[in-house]
Design a protein around this motif. Structure first.
Motif, PDB file in Angstrom:
ATOM      1  N   UNK A  13      83.439  67.505  48.426  1.00  0.00           N
ATOM      2  CA  UNK A  13      84.275  67.084  47.276  1.00  0.00           C
ATOM      3  C   UNK A  13      83.651  66.032  46.115  1.00  0.00           C
ATOM      4  N   UNK A  14      83.166  66.481  45.046  1.00  0.00           N
ATOM      5  CA  UNK A  14      82.551  65.640  44.086  1.00  0.00           C
ATOM      6  C   UNK A  14      83.221  64.286  43.731  1.00  0.00           C
ATOM      7  N   UNK A  15      82.566  63.328  44.129  1.00  0.00           N
ATOM      8  CA  UNK A  15      83.178  61.874  44.015  1.00  0.00           C
ATOM      9  C   UNK A  15      83.587  61.696  42.678  1.00  0.00           C
ATOM     10  N   UNK A  16      83.155  62.005  41.500  1.00  0.00           N
ATOM     11  CA  UNK A  16      83.457  61.856  40.173  1.00  0.00           C
ATOM     12  C   UNK A  16      85.064  62.340  39.893  1.00  0.00           C
ATOM     13  N   UNK A  17      85.362  63.797  39.968  1.00  0.00           N
ATOM     14  CA  UNK A  17      86.751  64.058  39.857  1.00  0.00           C
ATOM     15  C   UNK A  17      87.517  63.581  40.899  1.00  0.00           C
ATOM     16  N   UNK A  18      87.144  63.194  42.071  1.00  0.00           N
ATOM     17  CA  UNK A  18      87.994  62.482  43.171  1.00  0.00           C
ATOM     18  C   UNK A  18      88.359  61.079  42.708  1.00  0.00           C
ATOM     19  N   UNK A  19      87.407  60.296  42.050  1.00  0.00           N
ATOM     20  CA  UNK A  19      87.705  59.232  41.581  1.00  0.00           C
ATOM     21  C   UNK A  19      88.540  59.155  40.401  1.00  0.00           C
TER      22      UNK A  19
END
Length: 107
Positions: free
Chosen positions: A82-88
Motif C-alpha cells: 500500500x502506498x504510504x501517502x494515500x494511506x496517510x
C-alpha cells in the motif's frame, strides 16, 4: 541492540500513539477546536500567502506521518503493498472527519 522487527514495531507504536493523542486531546477539549490548519484556512480564506503557508504546514505534517509509515513498511510491520501517502491521507483525513462529526454531534 534492537532487531529490525523491534524498530518497525516502535515506528508503528509511535504512529498509533500520535493518532491516539490527537483523539484524546479532542475529547478532552469537549470536541471544540478541531484541526488548527483547517480552521485557520476557513477563517482567513482570502490570503494567498496564508493558503501557501497552511498548505506547506499540512504537507510537512502529512509527510512526517508518511515517512514513519514508509519506515515501518521497510521494517515489515506495515503492509508494503500500500502506498504510504494515500494511506496517510486516509488516516489524517479520517481523523479530521471524525473530529467534525463529533463536534457536530456535541452541539
Amino acid at each position: 541492540m534492537s532487531t529490525t522487527t523491534e524498530v518497525g514495531a516502535g515506528l508503528l507504536s509511535g504512529i498509533r500513539a500520535f493518532f491516539a493523542t490527537m483523539t484524546e486531546d479532542f475529547v478532552t477539549a469537549e470536541y471544540a477546536g478541531g484541526c488548527l490548519i483547517a480552521n485557520l484556512g476557513a477563517e482567513l480564506e482570502g490570503s494567498e500567502l496564508l493558503r501557501s503557508s497552511l498548505s506547506s504546514a499540512w504537507a510537512a505534517w502529512r509527510d512526517g506521518v508518511a515517512t514513519a509509515l514508509r519506515e515501518a513498511q521497510e521494517q515489515g510491520t506495515v503492509r508494503a503493498d500500500i502506498d504510504e501517502l494515500p494511506l496517510t491521507d486516509r488516516g489524517v483525513g479520517g481523523l479530521n472527519v471524525a473530529e467534525y462529526r463529533a463536534r457536530r454531534a456535541a452541539e
